[in-house]
Design a protein around this motif. Structure first.
Motif, mmCIF file in Angstrom:
data_model
loop_
_atom_site.group_PDB
_atom_site.id
_atom_site.type_symbol
_atom_site.label_atom_id
_atom_site.label_comp_id
_atom_site.label_asym_id
_atom_site.label_seq_id
_atom_site.Cartn_x
_atom_site.Cartn_y
_atom_site.Cartn_z
ATOM 1 N N GLU A 1 0.462 -5.329 4.234
ATOM 2 C CA GLU A 1 1.315 -4.206 4.621
ATOM 3 C C GLU A 1 0.585 -3.333 5.618
ATOM 4 O OE1 GLU A 1 2.521 -2.109 1.118
ATOM 5 O OE2 GLU A 1 3.738 -3.774 0.390
ATOM 6 N N SER A 2 1.364 -2.668 6.452
ATOM 7 C CA SER A 2 0.794 -1.704 7.387
ATOM 8 C C SER A 2 1.545 -0.392 7.252
ATOM 9 C CB SER A 2 0.858 -2.234 8.815
ATOM 10 O OG SER A 2 2.182 -2.511 9.180
ATOM 11 N N HIS A 3 0.805 0.690 7.358
ATOM 12 C CA HIS A 3 1.389 2.028 7.268
ATOM 13 C C HIS A 3 0.484 2.988 8.020
ATOM 14 C CE1 HIS A 3 -1.613 3.130 4.200
ATOM 15 N NE2 HIS A 3 -1.437 1.904 3.742
ATOM 16 N N ARG A 4 0.975 4.164 8.280
ATOM 17 C CA ARG A 4 0.190 5.184 8.981
ATOM 18 C C ARG A 4 -0.305 6.223 7.973
ATOM 19 N NH1 ARG A 4 -0.025 4.278 14.213
ATOM 20 N NH2 ARG A 4 1.667 3.139 15.175
ATOM 21 N N ASP A 5 -1.556 6.612 8.145
ATOM 22 C CA ASP A 5 -2.096 7.646 7.271
ATOM 23 C C ASP A 5 -1.676 9.026 7.778
ATOM 24 O OD1 ASP A 5 -3.741 8.192 9.431
ATOM 25 O OD2 ASP A 5 -5.601 7.657 8.408
ATOM 26 N N SER A 6 -2.182 10.087 7.151
ATOM 27 C CA SER A 6 -1.766 11.451 7.493
ATOM 28 C C SER A 6 -2.159 11.844 8.914
ATOM 29 C CB SER A 6 -2.367 12.446 6.492
ATOM 30 O OG SER A 6 -3.777 12.356 6.526
ATOM 31 N N GLU A 7 -3.138 11.156 9.494
ATOM 32 C CA GLU A 7 -3.560 11.449 10.863
ATOM 33 C C GLU A 7 -2.883 10.544 11.885
ATOM 34 O OE1 GLU A 7 -7.795 11.244 10.869
ATOM 35 O OE2 GLU A 7 -7.999 12.856 9.413
ATOM 36 N N GLY A 8 -1.992 9.686 11.430
ATOM 37 C CA GLY A 8 -1.266 8.796 12.323
ATOM 38 C C GLY A 8 -1.980 7.505 12.661
ATOM 39 N N ILE A 9 -3.090 7.221 11.995
ATOM 40 C CA ILE A 9 -3.839 5.993 12.239
ATOM 41 C C ILE A 9 -3.195 4.856 11.458
ATOM 42 C CG2 ILE A 9 -6.076 4.855 11.958
ATOM 43 C CD1 ILE A 9 -7.334 7.663 12.222
ATOM 44 N N LEU A 10 -3.000 3.732 12.149
ATOM 45 C CA LEU A 10 -2.377 2.570 11.522
ATOM 46 C C LEU A 10 -3.356 1.915 10.555
ATOM 47 C CD1 LEU A 10 0.166 0.777 11.462
ATOM 48 C CD2 LEU A 10 -0.925 -0.629 13.209
ATOM 49 N N ILE A 11 -2.955 1.766 9.315
ATOM 50 C CA ILE A 11 -3.758 1.114 8.288
ATOM 51 C C ILE A 11 -3.080 -0.203 7.924
ATOM 52 C CG2 ILE A 11 -4.715 1.324 5.955
ATOM 53 C CD1 ILE A 11 -5.768 3.517 7.721
ATOM 54 N N GLU A 12 -3.825 -1.303 8.027
ATOM 55 C CA GLU A 12 -3.313 -2.625 7.639
ATOM 56 C C GLU A 12 -4.193 -3.149 6.518
ATOM 57 O OE1 GLU A 12 -3.492 -4.680 11.410
ATOM 58 O OE2 GLU A 12 -1.358 -4.301 11.732
ATOM 59 N N GLU A 13 -3.558 -3.551 5.409
ATOM 60 C CA GLU A 13 -4.326 -3.997 4.255
ATOM 61 C C GLU A 13 -3.483 -4.882 3.345
ATOM 62 O OE1 GLU A 13 -5.461 -0.512 2.065
ATOM 63 O OE2 GLU A 13 -3.433 0.259 2.037
ATOM 64 N N TRP A 14 -4.191 -5.647 2.501
ATOM 65 C CA TRP A 14 -3.532 -6.438 1.471
ATOM 66 C C TRP A 14 -3.315 -5.541 0.260
ATOM 67 C CZ3 TRP A 14 -1.494 -11.141 2.075
ATOM 68 C CH2 TRP A 14 -1.874 -11.874 3.183
ATOM 69 N N VAL A 15 -2.066 -5.447 -0.184
ATOM 70 C CA VAL A 15 -1.710 -4.591 -1.306
ATOM 71 C C VAL A 15 -1.273 -5.463 -2.478
ATOM 72 C CG1 VAL A 15 -0.171 -2.762 -2.095
ATOM 73 C CG2 VAL A 15 -1.018 -2.744 0.260
ATOM 74 N N GLN A 16 -1.926 -5.286 -3.621
ATOM 75 C CA GLN A 16 -1.591 -6.039 -4.824
ATOM 76 C C GLN A 16 -0.248 -5.565 -5.367
ATOM 77 O OE1 GLN A 16 -4.630 -5.959 -7.889
ATOM 78 N NE2 GLN A 16 -3.055 -6.018 -9.466
ATOM 79 N N TYR A 17 0.651 -6.530 -5.665
ATOM 80 C CA TYR A 17 1.935 -6.137 -6.253
ATOM 81 C C TYR A 17 2.198 -6.775 -7.607
ATOM 82 C CZ TYR A 17 3.971 -10.505 -4.404
ATOM 83 O OH TYR A 17 4.247 -11.816 -4.120
ATOM 84 N N ALA A 18 1.365 -7.714 -8.030
ATOM 85 C CA ALA A 18 1.558 -8.308 -9.360
ATOM 86 C C ALA A 18 0.267 -8.962 -9.820
ATOM 87 C CB ALA A 18 2.679 -9.337 -9.339
ATOM 88 N N GLU A 19 0.098 -8.972 -11.132
ATOM 89 C CA GLU A 19 -1.021 -9.658 -11.760
ATOM 90 C C GLU A 19 -0.442 -10.409 -12.953
ATOM 91 O OE1 GLU A 19 -5.289 -7.933 -11.787
ATOM 92 O OE2 GLU A 19 -4.391 -7.468 -13.735
ATOM 93 N N VAL A 20 -0.550 -11.736 -12.938
ATOM 94 C CA VAL A 20 0.070 -12.569 -13.972
ATOM 95 C C VAL A 20 -0.903 -13.672 -14.394
ATOM 96 C CG1 VAL A 20 2.414 -12.145 -13.109
ATOM 97 C CG2 VAL A 20 1.159 -14.131 -12.297
ATOM 98 N N PHE A 21 -0.578 -14.311 -15.505
ATOM 99 C CA PHE A 21 -1.329 -15.481 -15.933
ATOM 100 C C PHE A 21 -0.607 -16.734 -15.463
ATOM 101 C CE2 PHE A 21 -3.189 -12.374 -18.743
ATOM 102 C CZ PHE A 21 -4.523 -12.776 -18.758
ATOM 103 N N ALA A 22 -1.386 -17.712 -15.014
ATOM 104 C CA ALA A 22 -0.816 -18.933 -14.452
ATOM 105 C C ALA A 22 -1.698 -20.125 -14.799
ATOM 106 C CB ALA A 22 -0.691 -18.806 -12.935
ATOM 107 N N LYS A 23 -1.160 -21.286 -14.584
ATOM 108 C CA LYS A 23 -1.907 -22.540 -14.712
ATOM 109 C C LYS A 23 -2.411 -22.873 -13.308
ATOM 110 C CE LYS A 23 -1.187 -27.335 -16.171
ATOM 111 N NZ LYS A 23 -0.170 -28.272 -16.675
ATOM 112 N N PHE A 24 -3.713 -22.977 -13.138
ATOM 113 C CA PHE A 24 -4.329 -23.186 -11.830
ATOM 114 C C PHE A 24 -5.038 -24.526 -11.838
ATOM 115 C CE2 PHE A 24 -7.602 -22.779 -8.640
ATOM 116 C CZ PHE A 24 -6.949 -22.118 -7.615
#
Length: 111
Positions: free
Chosen positions: A18-41
């Motif tokens: 995701e990308s968003h602008r901080d309070s100073e208008g600087i573009l921030i691009e980062e990976w944002v966690q949206y779920a944590e689950v158990f799985a078979k890997f």
């Protein structure tokens, strides 16, 4: 289902870029966690081969988890301390009970 609850023994994290602008208008691009689950890997193959004078790692895996809406191939899975790019997502028999996700290791994202 093709798994038992006991087989869902690996905690995975699903993240979205995701990308968003901080309070100073600087573009921030980062990976944002949206779920944590158990799985078979399950690793599919791990091979190193010599190509074009460089050693390249090609690791792939199969992730089976309970059905969850909103997962996209642009998302990323973190499992066992490594980042994995999603290659494909399959809703098994279109029953909305389980997902089969094929992933490929992304060593660049681990750095």
């Amino acid at each position: 289902m093709s798994y038992t609850a006991q087989e869902l023994n690996t905690k995975i994290t699903l993240s979205r870029f995701e990308s968003h602008r901080d309070s100073e208008g600087i573009l921030i691009e980062e990976w944002v966690q949206y779920a944590e689950v158990f799985a078979k890997f399950e690793p599919l193959l791990g091979r190193e081969y010599f190509a074009a004078a460089t050693i390249t790692s090609d690791a792939q895996a199969k992730v089976t988890m309970r059905h969850m809406d909103g997962i996209d191939v642009a998302d990323r899975i973190t499992a066992r301390g490594k980042n994995w790019n999603i290659q494909s997502i399959q809703n098994i028999q279109n029953r909305n009970r389980e997902l089969l996700i094929y992933v490929k290791h992304n060593p660049i994202a681990d750095a």
